[in-house]
Design an enzyme around this catalytic site. Structure first.
Site, PDB file in Angstrom:
ATOM      1  CG  ASP A 139      -6.940  -4.684   3.883  1.00 49.17           C
ATOM      2  OD1 ASP A 139      -8.014  -4.564   4.593  1.00 49.17           O
ATOM      3  OD2 ASP A 139      -6.681  -4.031   2.986  1.00 49.17           O
ATOM      4  CG  ASP A 174     -11.938  -7.270   6.324  1.00 50.47           C
ATOM      5  OD1 ASP A 174     -11.607  -6.825   7.390  1.00 50.47           O
ATOM      6  OD2 ASP A 174     -12.513  -6.625   5.323  1.00 50.47           O
ATOM      7  CE1 TYR A 186      -3.228  -2.865  -0.182  1.00 46.49           C
ATOM      8  CE2 TYR A 186      -3.757  -2.650   2.202  1.00 46.49           C
ATOM      9  CZ  TYR A 186      -4.033  -3.034   1.037  1.00 46.49           C
ATOM     10  OH  TYR A 186      -4.850  -4.024   0.981  1.00 46.49           O
TER      11      TYR A 186
END
Ligand code: NAD
Length: 371
Positions: free
Chosen positions: A251, A255, A143
């Protein structure tokens, strides 16, 4: 100047403001009933800050964040700001806070509450007593890696590039946090990467193995490939204690772990920085969920993720383990009594409002502390 711990409160947008109010009520309760005082300053962030101050987080607010002992963050965002330029969008405030406070370690516990076991997407026996912690590297990796961008190759073709990059020191510092957290839990770390196909994975595995050998050889360390970890999380999640992984895999895996527990409204998180020379560690605590525009202003938001984020703050920033446990126990008890906000209720159950849930937690705090 008082010696109280300084908390910067940033409620944000949508349900961020509603769930934060319930934490502020607990802070009041602690002052009145336990003589625990914090110095609280509250400021705007996200869309609310953009509307009033022209940016999603002002320099003044950023200064306050740097001076504070911990930041408590609600949630930001909403369609009202969809057309605002990217650097001023509500979510840019989060990225600035993470970057300037150097919050490289993101902790996301996934705990299944006995009373909510039927909300999990997995079978009961797979998730009963589940308690795992995903530790995600938050300030490097794909990122942030350079080069990145989209370039024109010819009249019809474009090429997009993202760069996954990790240095030894970046892996080393997140590794230390993982092993230190494992010491407070069940002494087990699973380090997750893709060393079969990625150079960053090869370095990640080497640095974590070396650190383990040198400083933490009493802790059990396993290595696992990220795709296998995703599978194992839904196959046999209780095999894990601390899962240590990079920004991208963290990430995704956090989740997946979130869904094992039932609702977004139940998931707290902490993001921690490095210890400075005065022994202070910057830290921000926030629920995993967003500003939920679909239910904002209706009293339907579940405040428990925000409340448990505050409990994490007491534990990880202030070492107030007993008070942190008291709040967590109140959450357990309130759920065991069948109190539910709409997001966690079964079809036959009656729902209570955000405020009523907050009041039920205060009532439980009174009971548990003999008031
Ligand atoms: P969201 O988390 O806001 O909502 C997803 C769904 O979960 C919605 O149906 C919502 O009603 C429900 N939900 C979320 N939190 C809840 C709670 N506490 N109680 C009950 N139900 C809850 O995600 P989204 O809808 O994808 O995003 C909405 C806005 O929030 C967007 O602008 C997005 O960019 C922003 N966002 C912000 C953060 C943050 O501030 N950290 C995180 C994620 C999304």
């Amino acid at each position: 100047m008082s010696g109280n711990k300084k908390i910067l409160v940033l409620p944000g947008d949508g349900i961020g403001k509603e769930v934060m109010q319930e934490v502020l009520n607990i802070i009041d309760w602690m002052a009145k009933n336990k003589s625990i005082e914090f110095d609280i300053s509250e400021r705007l962030v996200g869309g609310a800050a953009y509307d009033q101050e022209g940016d999603s987080i002002s320099d003044k607010t950023m200064e306050e964040a740097i001076k504070s002992d911990a930041v408590l963050f609600g949630a930001v965002g909403g369609s009202k700001w969809d057309n605002v330029e990217r650097s001023k969008r509500p979510e840019a405030a989060l990225l600035r806070l993470r970057k300037e406070l150097d919050l490289f370690a993101n902790l996301r516990p996934a705990v299944v509450f006995e009373a909510l076991i039927n909300s999990s997407s997995l079978k009961k026996d797979l998730v009963t007593d589940l308690d795992i912690l995903i530790l995600r590297e938050l300030t490097s990796g794909v990122y942030f890696g350079k080069p990145r961008g989209i370039e024109k190759i010819n009249a019809v073709e474009e090429r997009a590039v993202d760069t996954q990059s990790y240095s030894t020191s970046e892996i080393h510092r997140i590794g230390k946090v993982a092993f230190d957290l494992a010491k407070l839990r069940s002494n087990k770390v699973t380090s997750v990467e893709k060393s079969n196909v990625m150079e960053t994975g090869v370095l990640w595995r080497k640095v974590i193995s070396d650190l383990h050998k040198k400083e933490y050889n009493k802790i059990k360390l396993d290595h696992m490939l990220a795709d296998n970890c995703a599978m194992q999380l839904v196959r046999q999640p209780k095999q894990f204690d601390v899962i240590l992984t990079d920004n991208l895999f963290g990430d995704l895996l956090s989740d997946i772990a979130a869904m094992l527990t039932g609702s977004l409204g139940m998931l707290p998180s902490a993001s921690l920085g490095a210890l400075d020379s005065n022994g202070k560690r910057s830290a921000m605590y926030e629920p995993v969920h967003g500003s939920a525009p679909d239910i904002a202003g209706q009293g339907k938001a579940n405040p428990l993720a925000m409340i448990m984020s505050f409990a994490m703050m007491l534990k990880y920033s202030f070492g107030m383990n007993e008070d942190s446990k008291l709040i967590e126990q109140s959450v357990h008890n309130v759920l065991s009594k069948g109190l539910r906000t709409p997001d966690i209720k079964q079809s036959h159950e009656k729902a209570i409002s955000t405020k009523e849930m907050g009041m039920a937690i205060i009532e439980e705090l009174n009971i548990l502390s003999g008031k």
